[in-house]
Design a protein around this motif. Structure first.
Motif, PDB file in Angstrom:
ATOM      1  N   GLY A 152       0.807  -1.218   0.000  1.00  0.00           N
ATOM      2  CA  GLY A 152       0.000   0.000   0.000  1.00  0.00           C
ATOM      3  C   GLY A 152       0.832   1.257   0.000  1.00  0.00           C
ATOM      4  N   SER A 153       1.848   1.318   0.859  1.00  0.00           N
ATOM      5  CA  SER A 153       2.669   2.529   0.929  1.00  0.00           C
ATOM      6  C   SER A 153       3.588   2.642  -0.279  1.00  0.00           C
ATOM      7  CB  SER A 153       3.469   2.553   2.234  1.00  0.00           C
ATOM      8  OG  SER A 153       4.291   1.415   2.364  1.00  0.00           O
ATOM      9  N   ARG A 154       4.129   1.532  -0.767  1.00  0.00           N
ATOM     10  CA  ARG A 154       5.025   1.611  -1.931  1.00  0.00           C
ATOM     11  C   ARG A 154       4.274   2.033  -3.186  1.00  0.00           C
ATOM     12  NH1 ARG A 154       7.356  -3.950  -2.517  1.00  0.00           N
ATOM     13  NH2 ARG A 154       8.616  -3.073  -4.201  1.00  0.00           N
ATOM     14  N   LEU A 155       3.044   1.561  -3.347  1.00  0.00           N
ATOM     15  CA  LEU A 155       2.247   2.027  -4.478  1.00  0.00           C
ATOM     16  C   LEU A 155       2.010   3.522  -4.383  1.00  0.00           C
ATOM     17  CD1 LEU A 155      -0.366  -0.859  -4.750  1.00  0.00           C
ATOM     18  CD2 LEU A 155       1.153  -0.123  -6.598  1.00  0.00           C
ATOM     19  N   ALA A 156       1.611   3.990  -3.207  1.00  0.00           N
ATOM     20  CA  ALA A 156       1.325   5.414  -3.026  1.00  0.00           C
ATOM     21  C   ALA A 156       2.553   6.274  -3.276  1.00  0.00           C
ATOM     22  CB  ALA A 156       0.787   5.665  -1.620  1.00  0.00           C
ATOM     23  N   CYS A 157       3.725   5.731  -2.929  1.00  0.00           N
ATOM     24  CA  CYS A 157       4.965   6.503  -3.028  1.00  0.00           C
ATOM     25  C   CYS A 157       5.668   6.362  -4.374  1.00  0.00           C
ATOM     26  CB  CYS A 157       5.919   6.085  -1.911  1.00  0.00           C
ATOM     27  SG  CYS A 157       5.339   6.547  -0.259  1.00  0.00           S
ATOM     28  N   GLY A 158       5.038   5.658  -5.327  1.00  0.00           N
ATOM     29  CA  GLY A 158       5.637   5.502  -6.644  1.00  0.00           C
ATOM     30  C   GLY A 158       6.801   4.543  -6.671  1.00  0.00           C
ATOM     31  N   LEU A 159       6.856   3.616  -5.700  1.00  0.00           N
ATOM     32  CA  LEU A 159       7.980   2.682  -5.593  1.00  0.00           C
ATOM     33  C   LEU A 159       7.612   1.262  -5.979  1.00  0.00           C
ATOM     34  CD1 LEU A 159       9.397   4.006  -2.200  1.00  0.00           C
ATOM     35  CD2 LEU A 159      10.188   4.560  -4.504  1.00  0.00           C
ATOM     36  N   LEU A 160       6.384   1.053  -6.451  1.00  0.00           N
ATOM     37  CA  LEU A 160       5.943  -0.265  -6.902  1.00  0.00           C
ATOM     38  C   LEU A 160       5.069  -0.084  -8.135  1.00  0.00           C
ATOM     39  CD1 LEU A 160       5.651  -3.331  -6.506  1.00  0.00           C
ATOM     40  CD2 LEU A 160       3.747  -2.883  -4.951  1.00  0.00           C
ATOM     41  N   ASP A 161       5.415  -0.776  -9.205  1.00  0.00           N
ATOM     42  CA  ASP A 161       4.667  -0.662 -10.452  1.00  0.00           C
ATOM     43  C   ASP A 161       3.249  -1.205 -10.268  1.00  0.00           C
ATOM     44  OD1 ASP A 161       4.524  -0.353 -13.473  1.00  0.00           O
ATOM     45  OD2 ASP A 161       4.060  -2.492 -13.233  1.00  0.00           O
ATOM     46  N   PRO A 162       2.220  -0.421 -10.599  1.00  0.00           N
ATOM     47  CA  PRO A 162       0.838  -0.875 -10.382  1.00  0.00           C
ATOM     48  C   PRO A 162       0.501  -2.164 -11.118  1.00  0.00           C
ATOM     49  CG  PRO A 162       0.894   1.480 -10.823  1.00  0.00           C
ATOM     50  CD  PRO A 162       2.267   0.971 -11.088  1.00  0.00           C
ATOM     51  N   GLU A 163       0.971  -2.314 -12.347  1.00  0.00           N
ATOM     52  CA  GLU A 163       0.657  -3.520 -13.102  1.00  0.00           C
ATOM     53  C   GLU A 163       1.319  -4.740 -12.465  1.00  0.00           C
ATOM     54  OE1 GLU A 163      -1.499  -5.625 -15.625  1.00  0.00           O
ATOM     55  OE2 GLU A 163      -1.595  -3.447 -15.411  1.00  0.00           O
ATOM     56  N   ALA A 164       2.543  -4.563 -12.008  1.00  0.00           N
ATOM     57  CA  ALA A 164       3.219  -5.663 -11.321  1.00  0.00           C
ATOM     58  C   ALA A 164       2.481  -6.022 -10.035  1.00  0.00           C
ATOM     59  CB  ALA A 164       4.663  -5.282 -11.015  1.00  0.00           C
ATOM     60  N   ALA A 165       2.007  -5.020  -9.327  1.00  0.00           N
ATOM     61  CA  ALA A 165       1.267  -5.269  -8.085  1.00  0.00           C
ATOM     62  C   ALA A 165      -0.023  -6.031  -8.366  1.00  0.00           C
ATOM     63  CB  ALA A 165       0.957  -3.949  -7.376  1.00  0.00           C
ATOM     64  N   ARG A 166      -0.749  -5.643  -9.391  1.00  0.00           N
ATOM     65  CA  ARG A 166      -2.010  -6.324  -9.713  1.00  0.00           C
ATOM     66  C   ARG A 166      -1.783  -7.793 -10.060  1.00  0.00           C
ATOM     67  NH1 ARG A 166      -3.743  -1.008 -11.628  1.00  0.00           N
ATOM     68  NH2 ARG A 166      -2.444  -1.209 -13.476  1.00  0.00           N
ATOM     69  N   GLY A 167      -0.617  -8.109 -10.591  1.00  0.00           N
ATOM     70  CA  GLY A 167      -0.331  -9.470 -11.014  1.00  0.00           C
ATOM     71  C   GLY A 167       0.272 -10.355  -9.943  1.00  0.00           C
ATOM     72  N   LEU A 168       0.555  -9.818  -8.759  1.00  0.00           N
ATOM     73  CA  LEU A 168       1.083 -10.646  -7.679  1.00  0.00           C
ATOM     74  C   LEU A 168       0.088 -11.750  -7.343  1.00  0.00           C
ATOM     75  CD1 LEU A 168       2.439  -7.826  -5.322  1.00  0.00           C
ATOM     76  CD2 LEU A 168       3.834  -9.442  -6.640  1.00  0.00           C
ATOM     77  N   ARG A 169       0.598 -12.944  -7.048  1.00  0.00           N
ATOM     78  CA  ARG A 169      -0.275 -14.092  -6.767  1.00  0.00           C
ATOM     79  C   ARG A 169       0.018 -14.685  -5.398  1.00  0.00           C
ATOM     80  NH1 ARG A 169      -3.087 -16.130 -11.125  1.00  0.00           N
ATOM     81  NH2 ARG A 169      -2.522 -15.192 -13.140  1.00  0.00           N
ATOM     82  N   ASP A 170      -1.042 -15.175  -4.753  1.00  0.00           N
ATOM     83  CA  ASP A 170      -0.855 -15.858  -3.483  1.00  0.00           C
ATOM     84  C   ASP A 170      -0.608 -17.347  -3.719  1.00  0.00           C
ATOM     85  OD1 ASP A 170      -3.329 -17.051  -3.995  1.00  0.00           O
ATOM     86  OD2 ASP A 170      -4.402 -15.948  -2.425  1.00  0.00           O
ATOM     87  N   ALA A 171      -0.533 -18.129  -2.651  1.00  0.00           N
ATOM     88  CA  ALA A 171      -0.218 -19.553  -2.775  1.00  0.00           C
ATOM     89  C   ALA A 171      -1.277 -20.337  -3.525  1.00  0.00           C
ATOM     90  CB  ALA A 171      -0.024 -20.148  -1.385  1.00  0.00           C
ATOM     91  N   ASP A 172      -2.492 -19.807  -3.603  1.00  0.00           N
ATOM     92  CA  ASP A 172      -3.579 -20.470  -4.330  1.00  0.00           C
ATOM     93  C   ASP A 172      -3.736 -19.954  -5.757  1.00  0.00           C
ATOM     94  OD1 ASP A 172      -4.327 -22.060  -2.108  1.00  0.00           O
ATOM     95  OD2 ASP A 172      -5.375 -20.341  -1.237  1.00  0.00           O
ATOM     96  N   GLY A 173      -2.836 -19.086  -6.177  1.00  0.00           N
ATOM     97  CA  GLY A 173      -2.900 -18.550  -7.534  1.00  0.00           C
ATOM     98  C   GLY A 173      -3.807 -17.358  -7.694  1.00  0.00           C
TER      99      GLY A 173
END
Length: 434
Positions: A152-173
């Motif tokens: 949450g904070s890295r997205l707000a601060c411009g330190l995490l690419d939004p598209e990369a964040a949306r594509g993150l997956r948990d252990a269940d996919g």
């Protein structure tokens, strides 16, 4: 006095929290404590965008609304509660996060959020006015579900690419985008929030100490100086799956052997470099008891006093793993999933707060925090500082994490004084933390 000193052996006096703030803290803590608790381990499982997380977020919203504060959720799922005009410049913000690691402790994150509301109550009870004051709950700080910290904070601060964040997956996919959507939020809005952060004049995060430095000095409260550079690396060992009962030892290409060697090598090289290394998550494929695994995936958490040491340490681990892999007939790949640079908190802000609190210890830390993210925000850093509350157990990220109520209330009092100084330019005359 720094944290490296041993103190004078006395127990530091506790500051007096405003009675309304103390009672507010106790009430909120009791209400939040059962949420997401695992009765089997005594720890917490408050993963981002799950039912337990929803309960925590509902708690935050209700605390804001009960106080008549302006409540909002930003584009990245972070929750804000405003005392004053949210659109006015010069805001002072406090808070932390409410999510946890697997079987985590009760204090890591929630102590800062609860203390933020309690400090706000104390300031209002004393009639303190000034610029806007906000309490924030940053989403998915621990990264326990999707593998990336401080989302949450890295997205707000411009330190995490939004598209990369949306594509993150948990252990269940399940992707982060899917999880947010199921929880009633809009993942398409993820992204930098420079306008909001540009209105923040200072951010102060209170957190339980993740160590025992304050216990050694005899102080209830300390101030952070810096955060070590750290990161997470994914290690994948590819071998050859085969039958456990028929494959001769000399015919095996067992990735588990290479993995085991790498765990020991990481520990040895960390000790030699003065770094910290932890492999706390591993998955073997296909996962059969009577099958040699075809692949092993592990995650390395590494931290060091400076960037050069961290880089050299990771390179040494990678070299050692690759050399062992060639002996075992196993290929090794190492991929950085996140890397956070060293963070020095605002010297001016730290000095103002330390002077206000009256000579408390100044502590470095190897743990990452939302305050460290804000301190490196793009395009402009947010002046940030941290307070630590004594942890006599020294345990963190585990059920044994603990702080005495008296120390928690000392933290509330210290945070209240710090916020008042930032809001009005003066400290309260009440007793300062020893």
């Amino acid at each position: 006095m720094t944290a490296q000193g041993q103190g004078d052996g006395r127990a530091a006096a506790h500051p007096a929290a405003h009675p309304e703030a103390a009672e507010s803290f106790r009430r909120m803590w009791a209400r939040l404590l059962p949420v997401g608790r695992d009765r089997r381990t005594g720890g917490y499982r408050r993963f981002a965008w799950t039912a337990a997380d929803a309960e925590c977020r509902a708690w935050f919203r209700e605390e804001a609304q009960d106080r008549g504060l302006a409540y909002e959720v930003d584009r990245n799922g972070n929750q804000w509660a405003w005392y004053g005009d949210p659109d006015a410049p010069g805001a002072i913000v406090t808070g932390s996060h409410l999510d946890s690691v697997p079987s985590g402790g009760a204090y890591d994150g929630p102590l800062g959020v609860v203390s933020g509301f309690a400090a706000l109550d104390g300031l209002r009870a004393r009639g303190v006015t000034g610029p806007p004051l906000a309490v924030v709950n940053f989403a998915d700080e621990e990264g326990a579900r999707f593998g990336a910290p401080c989302v949450g904070s890295r997205l707000a601060c411009g330190l995490l690419d939004p598209e990369a964040a949306r594509g993150l997956r948990d252990a269940d996919g399940v992707t982060l985008a899917e999880a947010m959507r199921r929880a009633g939020h809009r993942p398409e809005t993820l992204g930098p929030d420079p306008k909001r952060l540009g209105r923040v004049a200072a951010f102060v995060e209170l957190h339980i100490e993740q160590g025992r430095a304050l216990h050694r000095t005899g102080h209830a409260v300390g101030v952070a100086s810096a955060i070590w550079p750290h990161g997470r690396w994914r290690l994948v060992f590819h071998g050859e799956g085969n039958h456990a009962g028929t494959t001769l030892l000399e015919d095996r290409h067992d990735p588990m052997l290479t993995f085991a060697h790498t765990v020991l090598a990481a520990r040895k090289k960390a000790r030699q470099a003065g770094a910290l290394a932890t492999i706390g998550k591993v998955a073997a494929e296909p996962g059969g008891v009577n099958a040699i695994p075809s692949a092993v995936t592990a995650w390395l958490d590494a931290r060091a006093p400076d960037p050069a040491t961290l880089t050299e340490f990771i390179a040494a681990v990678e070299t050692s793993a690759a050399e062992r892999g060639r002996r075992d007939g196993v290929t090794v790949s190492v991929t950085a999933e996140s890397r956070t640079p060293a963070v020095s908190f605002s010297a001016g802000l730290r000095q103002r707060i330390a002077a206000c609190l009256g000579g408390v210890p100044v502590l470095p830390t190897g743990a990452g925090h939302d305050a460290g993210v804000l301190a490196t925000a793009l395009p402009a850093p947010v002046p940030a500082a941290m307070l630590f509350v004594r942890n006599p157990s020294g345990v963190s990220h585990a059920p044994g994490e603990h702080a005495e109520e008296a120390d928690c209330l000392a933290g509330v009092a210290a945070l209240t004084r710090a916020l008042q100084e930032l809001l009005t330019g003066r400290c309260d005359e009440a007793e300062a933390p020893g």
